[in-house]
Design a protein around this motif. Structure first.
Motif, PDB file in Angstrom:
ATOM      1  N   ALA A  17     -18.080-107.209  21.891  1.00  0.00           N
ATOM      2  CA  ALA A  17     -19.104-107.301  20.749  1.00  0.00           C
ATOM      3  C   ALA A  17     -18.221-106.555  19.460  1.00  0.00           C
ATOM      4  O   ALA A  17     -18.680-107.145  18.345  1.00  0.00           O
ATOM      5  CB  ALA A  17     -20.219-105.797  21.288  1.00  0.00           C
ATOM      6  N   GLU A  18     -17.277-105.705  19.627  1.00  0.00           N
ATOM      7  CA  GLU A  18     -16.775-105.304  18.388  1.00  0.00           C
ATOM      8  C   GLU A  18     -16.010-106.421  17.880  1.00  0.00           C
ATOM      9  O   GLU A  18     -15.948-106.366  16.541  1.00  0.00           O
ATOM     10  CB  GLU A  18     -15.879-103.949  19.035  1.00  0.00           C
ATOM     11  CG  GLU A  18     -16.456-102.791  19.412  1.00  0.00           C
ATOM     12  CD  GLU A  18     -15.645-101.826  20.152  1.00  0.00           C
ATOM     13  OE1 GLU A  18     -15.894-100.527  20.067  1.00  0.00           O
ATOM     14  OE2 GLU A  18     -14.524-102.025  20.522  1.00  0.00           O
ATOM     15  N   LEU A  19     -15.111-107.213  18.705  1.00  0.00           N
ATOM     16  CA  LEU A  19     -14.458-108.317  18.205  1.00  0.00           C
ATOM     17  C   LEU A  19     -15.295-109.027  17.639  1.00  0.00           C
ATOM     18  O   LEU A  19     -14.953-109.768  16.343  1.00  0.00           O
ATOM     19  CB  LEU A  19     -13.559-108.910  19.472  1.00  0.00           C
ATOM     20  CG  LEU A  19     -12.714-110.199  18.823  1.00  0.00           C
ATOM     21  CD1 LEU A  19     -11.543-109.992  17.984  1.00  0.00           C
ATOM     22  CD2 LEU A  19     -12.237-110.777  20.064  1.00  0.00           C
ATOM     23  N   ALA A  20     -16.480-109.433  18.014  1.00  0.00           N
ATOM     24  CA  ALA A  20     -17.486-110.360  17.213  1.00  0.00           C
ATOM     25  C   ALA A  20     -17.926-109.945  15.843  1.00  0.00           C
ATOM     26  O   ALA A  20     -17.866-110.539  15.162  1.00  0.00           O
ATOM     27  CB  ALA A  20     -18.602-110.603  18.180  1.00  0.00           C
ATOM     28  N   GLY A  24     -17.296-111.855  12.621  1.00  0.00           N
ATOM     29  CA  GLY A  24     -18.232-112.112  12.037  1.00  0.00           C
ATOM     30  C   GLY A  24     -19.023-113.356  12.960  1.00  0.00           C
ATOM     31  O   GLY A  24     -19.810-114.275  12.278  1.00  0.00           O
ATOM     32  N   VAL A  25     -19.158-113.487  14.237  1.00  0.00           N
ATOM     33  CA  VAL A  25     -19.762-114.272  15.209  1.00  0.00           C
ATOM     34  C   VAL A  25     -20.130-113.441  16.155  1.00  0.00           C
ATOM     35  O   VAL A  25     -20.396-112.355  15.971  1.00  0.00           O
ATOM     36  CB  VAL A  25     -18.498-115.123  15.687  1.00  0.00           C
ATOM     37  CG1 VAL A  25     -17.791-116.088  14.804  1.00  0.00           C
ATOM     38  CG2 VAL A  25     -17.741-114.298  16.635  1.00  0.00           C
ATOM     39  N   SER A  26     -20.887-114.253  16.881  1.00  0.00           N
ATOM     40  CA  SER A  26     -21.709-113.648  17.944  1.00  0.00           C
ATOM     41  C   SER A  26     -20.972-113.252  19.027  1.00  0.00           C
ATOM     42  O   SER A  26     -19.840-113.849  19.305  1.00  0.00           O
ATOM     43  CB  SER A  26     -23.002-114.547  18.309  1.00  0.00           C
ATOM     44  OG  SER A  26     -22.330-115.688  19.165  1.00  0.00           O
ATOM     45  N   ARG A  27     -21.377-112.429  19.952  1.00  0.00           N
ATOM     46  CA  ARG A  27     -20.850-111.987  21.231  1.00  0.00           C
ATOM     47  C   ARG A  27     -20.514-113.060  21.891  1.00  0.00           C
ATOM     48  O   ARG A  27     -19.719-113.235  22.825  1.00  0.00           O
ATOM     49  CB  ARG A  27     -21.484-110.914  21.823  1.00  0.00           C
ATOM     50  CG  ARG A  27     -20.762-110.228  23.044  1.00  0.00           C
ATOM     51  CD  ARG A  27     -21.605-108.918  23.575  1.00  0.00           C
ATOM     52  NE  ARG A  27     -22.871-109.294  23.808  1.00  0.00           N
ATOM     53  CZ  ARG A  27     -23.725-110.067  25.120  1.00  0.00           C
ATOM     54  NH1 ARG A  27     -22.588-109.985  26.084  1.00  0.00           N
ATOM     55  NH2 ARG A  27     -24.712-110.061  25.197  1.00  0.00           N
TER      56      ARG A  27
END
Lengths: 68, 373
Positions: A17-20, A24-27
């Protein structure tokens, strides 16, 4: 196509989730990319590579199958 | 406008707005329809609230409902729509086939669906392929897809009816519009050229049908207006011919431009001259003197109908000799020959297919001239 997204993310102790959020994309898209089920567009591939401080060809290896 | 609305609210509001308009349409029917309208409005509001709730969920569906989809989710949505489109097309095709087979009267909405979808696909091709490709270094190398021929043929047949001429039209369009093959230089102009071929029959179908086929209409006092509209519709097709010239002439060392121009202008002028005769025959419906009009003293409806049928026959023959014959010759010379000379990638298939179209059209026109009915 194999990629190092999961490897780089775990090295930095980030959640999907943090990377997403950072990309700027979804998890769900991060999960798909890590699983090799979705090949990101060129802009997104560059965004991912730059985020981890690597080049695109270091991040994505076209010669290896996903999961190998 | 959309930027002012929160992403999560966009789809729910869209559903609510569209549903309310539809429910209002039912309410306007009057009678007991208001009960259905109220039930529909309640359903729409529940659907809008459900969509709003879904938009808050952390999954692909929620992202799409909340208008915050990323590139993968947009691709998923696109693929889902494409699948839905395919299902709709198959269902419409099955519907029209069964309707025709059982001689039902309800088959035409399926045909409309097929035609609209075909136009949409054509528009998509014309818009996206041209916009995304742009000119190439090898601009004079012909490009053409057999798939396009198939789709265009189906759409044309759907619009114009399953006649040999309808099947020949797309081939002619491609040939006439792209006598050197579908090079990328001319690619941008292909859409309008093809749409001319597919768009022209639509007003003509609705305007000409009552003028040509309805004896009561021939004898009616409102025939003048209809005849004029039909004539305008017929002549309105003609600017398309000159767009072929615009496509055919510029650039392209593979073709002999003066020859292309000559091939285009000569049959084109011949066609226009013949069409004028047909249009005049339609406008000739105005010839009967006022005393012979329906309802006037001395009216002879039978003779009026006979005169109308005579002008119909003149119009039919001129259109068979003009739009029926000349495009065939035009395409044979300009499209088939020059396309073959230009050396398209599928040298056997494309000019071959292009050659079959004009041949079919000419044969159809000649057969129609002498069929005797």
């Amino acid at each position: 196509m194999r990629n190092r997204v999961r490897e780089q993310r775990t090295q930095r102790e980030m959640s999907q989730a943090e990377l997403a959020a950072a990309l700027g994309v979804s998890r769900q898209t991060v999960i798909s990319i890590e699983g090799g089920r979705y090949l990101p567009s060129l802009p997104l591939a560059f965004t991912i590579a730059r985020f981890f401080g690597l080049t695109v060809d270091k991040m994505f290896d076209p010669d290896e199958e996903a999961g190998t | 406008m959309m930027a002012l609305i929160r992403p999560r609210l966009r789809k729910p509001l869209g559903i609510a707005l569209a549903g309310t308009v539809f429910a209002a349409a039912w309410a306007l029917r009057g009678g007991d329809a208001w009960q259905l309208s109220v039930a529909m409005e309640v359903t729409v509001l529940v659907s809008a609230i459900t969509t709003y709730v879904r938009a808050g969920e952390d999954n692909d569906d929620g992202a799409l409902a909340g208008s915050r989809a990323d590139e993968r989710q947009k691709m998923l949505s696109l693929r889902s729509r494409a699948l839905g489109w395919n299902f709709a097309m198959v269902a419409a095709f099955i519907g029209v086939t069964i309707g025709v087979a059982v001689k039902a009267t309800w088959w035409w909405p399926f045909l409309v669906i097929l035609a609209v979808a075909g136009f949409g696909q054509l528009l998509g091709w014309s818009t996206y392929t041209t916009a995304e490709e742009g000119p190439a270094d090898d601009a004079d190398r012909p490009r053409c897809g057999l798939g396009q021929l198939v789709i265009l043929t189906a759409v044309s047949a759907a619009v114009q009816g399953p006649t040999p001429r309808a099947w020949a039209r797309p081939l002619l369009a491609i040939n006439e519009g792209n006598p050197r093959g579908l090079s990328q230089t001319h690619h941008a102009r292909r859409g309008p050229v093809l749409s001319d071929h597919l768009r022209c029959p639509i007003p003509a179908v609705f305007l000409l049908a009552p003028v040509l086929n309805n004896a009561a209409h021939i004898a009616s006092t409102s025939r003048h207006r209809h005849a004029c509209c039909a004539a305008v519709s017929s002549t309105g097709q003609r600017p398309g011919l000159h767009r072929y010239l615009a496509v055919a002439v510029p650039g392209g060392p593979a073709a002999n431009e003066p020859v292309a121009l000559g091939f285009s202008f000569t049959p084109g002028c011949s066609k226009l001259a013949i069409i004028v005769i047909g249009v005049v025959s339609l406008l000739g419906r105005r010839d009967p003197a006022p005393e012979t009009c329906s309802g006037a003293p001395g009216t002879d409806t039978a003779s009026l109908v006979t005169r109308g049928q005579q002008s119909n026959a003149v119009r039919d023959w001129t259109f068979l000799l003009g739009p029926g014959r000349v495009p065939g010759i035009n395409a044979l010379l300009l499209g088939f020959y020059l396309m073959y000379r230009s050396g398209p990638r599928r040298r056997a298939a494309i000019p071959g297919a292009g050659g079959s179209g004009p041949a079919t059209l000419i044969a159809s026109a000649v057969a129609a001239l002498f069929r005797g009915d």
